[in-house]
Design a protein around this motif. Structure first.
Motif, mmCIF file in Angstrom:
data_model
loop_
_atom_site.group_PDB
_atom_site.id
_atom_site.type_symbol
_atom_site.label_atom_id
_atom_site.label_comp_id
_atom_site.label_asym_id
_atom_site.label_seq_id
_atom_site.Cartn_x
_atom_site.Cartn_y
_atom_site.Cartn_z
ATOM 1 N N ARG A 194 -7.239 -3.762 41.393
ATOM 2 C CA ARG A 194 -7.195 -4.312 42.577
ATOM 3 C C ARG A 194 -7.514 -5.356 42.880
ATOM 4 O O ARG A 194 -7.434 -6.880 43.570
ATOM 5 N N SER A 195 -6.233 -6.008 41.889
ATOM 6 C CA SER A 195 -5.565 -7.194 41.853
ATOM 7 C C SER A 195 -3.661 -7.557 42.532
ATOM 8 O O SER A 195 -3.317 -6.610 42.157
ATOM 9 N N TRP A 196 -3.579 -8.634 42.547
ATOM 10 C CA TRP A 196 -2.102 -8.790 42.932
ATOM 11 C C TRP A 196 -1.266 -9.521 41.806
ATOM 12 O O TRP A 196 -2.038 -10.046 40.927
ATOM 13 N N HIS A 197 -0.323 -8.323 42.385
ATOM 14 C CA HIS A 197 0.580 -8.994 40.101
ATOM 15 C C HIS A 197 2.484 -9.042 41.036
ATOM 16 O O HIS A 197 2.589 -8.779 41.420
ATOM 17 N N LEU A 198 2.470 -9.891 40.386
ATOM 18 C CA LEU A 198 3.918 -10.398 40.497
ATOM 19 C C LEU A 198 4.632 -9.144 40.220
ATOM 20 O O LEU A 198 4.854 -8.928 39.094
ATOM 21 N N VAL A 199 5.594 -9.115 40.400
ATOM 22 C CA VAL A 199 6.691 -8.024 39.912
ATOM 23 C C VAL A 199 8.392 -8.377 40.350
ATOM 24 O O VAL A 199 8.692 -7.975 39.455
ATOM 25 N N GLY A 200 8.445 -9.583 40.795
ATOM 26 C CA GLY A 200 10.060 -9.637 41.024
ATOM 27 C C GLY A 200 10.352 -10.377 42.310
ATOM 28 O O GLY A 200 9.671 -11.094 42.462
ATOM 29 N N LEU A 222 -4.595 -15.340 50.959
ATOM 30 C CA LEU A 222 -6.138 -15.201 50.013
ATOM 31 C C LEU A 222 -6.655 -15.713 48.528
ATOM 32 O O LEU A 222 -7.403 -15.974 48.524
ATOM 33 N N HIS A 223 -6.041 -14.600 48.574
ATOM 34 C CA HIS A 223 -6.481 -14.639 46.477
ATOM 35 C C HIS A 223 -5.601 -16.105 46.331
ATOM 36 O O HIS A 223 -6.601 -15.993 44.596
ATOM 37 N N ALA A 224 -4.367 -16.028 46.541
ATOM 38 C CA ALA A 224 -4.381 -17.313 46.160
ATOM 39 C C ALA A 224 -3.620 -18.297 47.281
ATOM 40 O O ALA A 224 -2.429 -18.318 47.170
ATOM 41 N N PRO A 225 -4.614 -18.651 47.809
ATOM 42 C CA PRO A 225 -4.478 -20.148 49.037
ATOM 43 C C PRO A 225 -3.764 -21.251 48.404
ATOM 44 O O PRO A 225 -4.060 -21.484 47.253
ATOM 45 N N GLY A 226 -3.039 -21.528 49.757
ATOM 46 C CA GLY A 226 -2.098 -22.954 49.214
ATOM 47 C C GLY A 226 -0.291 -22.915 47.959
ATOM 48 O O GLY A 226 0.110 -23.672 48.102
ATOM 49 N N GLU A 240 -9.496 -23.522 39.873
ATOM 50 C CA GLU A 240 -10.058 -23.407 41.483
ATOM 51 C C GLU A 240 -9.952 -21.620 41.742
ATOM 52 O O GLU A 240 -8.659 -21.255 42.333
ATOM 53 N N GLY A 241 -11.346 -21.228 42.130
ATOM 54 C CA GLY A 241 -11.092 -20.041 42.281
ATOM 55 C C GLY A 241 -9.745 -18.753 41.821
ATOM 56 O O GLY A 241 -10.183 -18.766 40.303
ATOM 57 N N ASN A 242 -8.598 -18.112 42.164
ATOM 58 C CA ASN A 242 -7.899 -17.388 41.275
ATOM 59 C C ASN A 242 -6.802 -18.070 40.402
ATOM 60 O O ASN A 242 -5.918 -17.595 40.108
ATOM 61 N N VAL A 243 -6.532 -19.122 41.248
ATOM 62 C CA VAL A 243 -5.949 -19.782 40.714
ATOM 63 C C VAL A 243 -6.096 -21.183 39.568
ATOM 64 O O VAL A 243 -6.751 -22.160 39.981
ATOM 65 N N ILE A 244 -6.002 -21.597 39.382
ATOM 66 C CA ILE A 244 -5.547 -22.281 38.091
ATOM 67 C C ILE A 244 -3.875 -23.524 38.155
ATOM 68 O O ILE A 244 -2.735 -22.768 37.451
ATOM 69 N N ARG A 245 -4.198 -24.663 38.673
ATOM 70 C CA ARG A 245 -2.711 -25.162 38.874
ATOM 71 C C ARG A 245 -2.963 -26.053 37.689
ATOM 72 O O ARG A 245 -3.985 -27.419 37.353
ATOM 73 N N HIS A 246 -1.598 -26.671 37.688
ATOM 74 C CA HIS A 246 -1.070 -27.070 36.384
ATOM 75 C C HIS A 246 0.113 -28.350 36.671
ATOM 76 O O HIS A 246 0.941 -28.099 37.500
ATOM 77 N N THR A 247 -0.445 -29.635 36.427
ATOM 78 C CA THR A 247 0.920 -30.947 37.050
ATOM 79 C C THR A 247 0.612 -32.278 36.338
ATOM 80 O O THR A 247 0.022 -32.550 35.380
ATOM 81 N N ALA A 248 1.937 -32.804 36.675
ATOM 82 C CA ALA A 248 2.218 -33.795 35.258
ATOM 83 C C ALA A 248 3.560 -34.215 35.573
ATOM 84 O O ALA A 248 4.571 -33.846 36.863
ATOM 85 N N ARG A 249 3.586 -35.239 35.382
ATOM 86 C CA ARG A 249 5.283 -36.077 36.053
ATOM 87 C C ARG A 249 6.069 -35.567 34.644
ATOM 88 O O ARG A 249 5.921 -35.905 33.671
ATOM 89 N N GLY A 250 7.116 -35.504 35.111
ATOM 90 C CA GLY A 250 8.502 -35.684 34.383
ATOM 91 C C GLY A 250 8.622 -36.674 33.522
ATOM 92 O O GLY A 250 8.529 -38.314 33.146
ATOM 93 N N VAL A 251 9.496 -36.982 32.446
ATOM 94 C CA VAL A 251 9.510 -38.332 31.662
ATOM 95 C C VAL A 251 11.362 -38.173 32.205
ATOM 96 O O VAL A 251 11.263 -38.155 32.761
ATOM 97 N N PRO A 252 10.869 -40.035 31.767
ATOM 98 C CA PRO A 252 12.396 -41.036 32.410
ATOM 99 C C PRO A 252 13.799 -40.023 31.721
ATOM 100 O O PRO A 252 14.021 -39.123 31.309
ATOM 101 N N ILE A 260 -1.777 -17.211 38.520
ATOM 102 C CA ILE A 260 -2.618 -16.357 39.283
ATOM 103 C C ILE A 260 -3.446 -15.811 38.953
ATOM 104 O O ILE A 260 -2.344 -14.440 38.458
ATOM 105 N N TRP A 261 -4.548 -15.585 38.551
ATOM 106 C CA TRP A 261 -5.350 -14.443 38.787
ATOM 107 C C TRP A 261 -4.759 -13.035 38.845
ATOM 108 O O TRP A 261 -5.245 -12.565 40.435
ATOM 109 N N PRO A 262 -5.027 -12.146 38.104
ATOM 110 C CA PRO A 262 -5.418 -12.208 36.262
ATOM 111 C C PRO A 262 -3.955 -12.309 35.106
ATOM 112 O O PRO A 262 -4.246 -12.874 34.293
#
Length: 383
Positions: free
Chosen positions: A47-53, A167-171, A235-247, A267-269
């Motif tokens: 019942r979920s969306w899955h990346l295939v390529g 709608l499953h992975a907004p933004g 948040e919802g079906n999405v988990i966002r990771h962010t960081a600055r790169g090193v110099p 993107i879940w799952p």
């Protein structure tokens, strides 16, 4: 499935609250029980969306890309510019129409039709049977799937009634394109698979928390990202990771000056995009094969089919450090939770609500998603 929140009586000295108010890891049987795994396949993965390529893998009419989502073999094909998705199964006797997990680019043996290699039944690219060896067998169609795009990448959903991917992975599309504006024109540059001897949830939990990073991923936290800037936002079906790169002077990745951010979008799952500094775009797919077996599919997307020397250095560094380190962790965890001596411990969550590199908020979020994927009446009881 059991709730991710467990009971406990000890006092939490760090924050002055009862330990039973803190989320805990899922019970061990959630990672080992074949009945739970079967329910996950039918109630979640089907019942979920899955990346295939990526659309570049089926850019030419007649090109085919195969994949597996959950326990279902699927394929997508370019039908005169329209990308269609189907179950990868002949409607005669069930033979696969194409070899599974073929990374795309292959043209059909006969232009404009799909021929089953078993009994030579022939289908059009719209899935309609056009020949059963000169026999009239009635109206026959290969069952279709939903296909959607995100920044040039292709997702499928076997549930024809599921809401759109946006709608499953907004933004996510907008945020990914802001980091990697050329994502829609990227091509598959490198692909590697690895059989992980662990449950798929252990693998995605490990991916989505960086509580272990300072202790284990020294290359990642000293030469790729600034760990003090690392943030994880479930948040919802999405988990966002962010960081600055090193110099630049200490970076292990070559990158343009105007693109020094790191981000990952899980993107879940079982799909994730990861963009290293310098628009080094890669993806993860986790394919569950059993309660304690998961196929990791790791792919990198650059502007050419063969990596440059610099790109190959990035790929090798990532696999030989962060990825390989994680593979050992998740397999050890799977072995450990089988022990009669294991009790799910409290998760280290940030009371401020801002998840940093020192917290496991994403693990608690994943546990809640797993628990809500199907109702209590469907969750197998613990033996």
């Amino acid at each position: 499935m059991s709730s991710p929140h467990g009971a406990g009586r000890a006092h939490d000295a760090d924050h002055g609250v009862a330990a039973n108010a803190r989320p805990r890891a899922l019970p061990a049987h959630c990672y080992t029980d074949p009945d739970i795994f079967a329910v996950e396949m039918s109630a979640l993965f089907a019942r979920s969306w899955h990346l295939v390529g990526h659309a570049s893998q089926v850019a030419t009419p007649g090109q085919v890309l195969t994949a597996t989502v959950g326990d279902e073999p699927v394929f997508v094909v370019n039908d005169g510019g329209e990308i269609r998705g189907f179950y990868n199964v002949c409607q005669h006797r069930g033979h696969e129409l194409f070899p599974p997990e073929r990374p795309g680019g292959d043209l059909l043996d006969t232009a404009g039709v799909i021929t089953c290699p078993y009994h030579a039944w022939v289908y059009g690219l719209d899935g309609t049977l056009v020949s059963a060896r000169s026999r009239d067998v009635g109206d026959v169609h290969i069952p279709r799937l939903q296909v959607d795009r995100l920044a040039g990448f292709l997702f499928v959903n076997v549930d024809l009634e599921a809401p759109p991917l946006a709608l499953h992975a907004p933004g996510v599309e907008e945020e990914l394109l802001a980091l990697a504006p050329q994502a829609e024109s990227r091509v598959l540059t490198w692909r590697r698979t690895h059989l992980i001897e662990a449950n798929w949830k252990i693998a995605v939990e490990n991916y989505n928390e960086c509580y272990h990073c300072p202790n284990v991923h020294r290359s990642f936290t000293s030469g790729v990202v600034d760990p003090a800037s690392y943030r994880i936002r479930p948040e919802g079906n999405v988990i966002r990771h962010t960081a600055r790169g090193v110099p630049d002077e200490i970076s292990r990745y070559t990158r343009p000056v105007d693109s020094d951010d790191y981000a990952a979008f899980y993107i879940w799952p079982a799909s994730s995009f990861q963009c290293y500094p310098g628009q080094a775009l890669n993806t993860y797919r986790w394919l569950p094969l059993g309660p304690d077996r998961t196929l990791l599919i790791r792919e990198w997307w650059f502007d050419g089919a063969e990596p440059t020397e610099v790109q190959q250095g990035i790929i090798d560094l990532d696999w030989n450090t962060t990825v390989s380190e994680d593979l050992k962790l998740v397999e050890s965890t799977q072995r450990g939770i089988r022990s009669r001596g294991y009790r799910p411990g409290p998760l280290i969550c940030d009371p401020s609500g801002t998840a940093s590199i020192h917290s496991e908020d994403a693990v608690a979020h994943l546990g809640a998603l797993a628990a809500s994927a199907f109702g209590d009446e469907q969750a197998p009881e613990r033996a």
